[in-house]
Design a protein around this motif. Structure first.
Motif: not given
Length: 117
Positions: A12-37
């Motif tokens: 359970v502790q290992l799974a909780e740590k992995k969940e925090k790791l995955f939430a910390a990995i930069p994985a989305i673009q910082p600007v919404a597509n509709k705003e992106l030039i």
């Protein structure tokens, strides 16, 4: 029975740590597509805009209109805010933990706040 319950606690502790790791990995673009030039500059070798020589660019630059909201690419804490009249201009660094840090630069301004969940 004790050993098995102890082992389950570790899983359970290992799974909780992995969940925090995955939430910390930069994985989305910082600007919404509709705003992106567009993509102003990608990762890799490029001619430096000031020095006019080939240099490694270790980031990705997104272009958007002034005032466009910029979002953190992963969970984290604002580690540094800077206002310079050269270089990155108005910038901030977010520490996502697990060795991940992102810099947001060349911004018109910032009003940092915690995202609603």
């Amino acid at each position: 029975m004790y050993i098995e319950s102890k082992s389950q606690d570790e899983v359970v502790q290992l799974a909780e740590k992995k969940e925090k790791l995955f939430a910390a990995i930069p994985a989305i673009q910082p600007v919404a597509n509709k705003e992106l030039i567009g993509l102003a500059s990608g990762y890799g070798m490029r001619v430096h805009p000031v020095y006019k020589v080939k240099k490694m660019h270790t980031g990705v630059d997104f272009a958007a209109a002034i005032g466009t909201p910029i979002y953190a690419t992963a969970d984290g804490l604002v580690d540094q805010l800077d206002v310079n009249f050269s270089g990155y201009g108005k910038s901030l660094i977010i520490d996502h933990g697990f060795g991940y840090r992102t810099r947001y630069a060349h911004m018109h301004g910032f009003a940092v706040r915690q995202a609603s969940t």
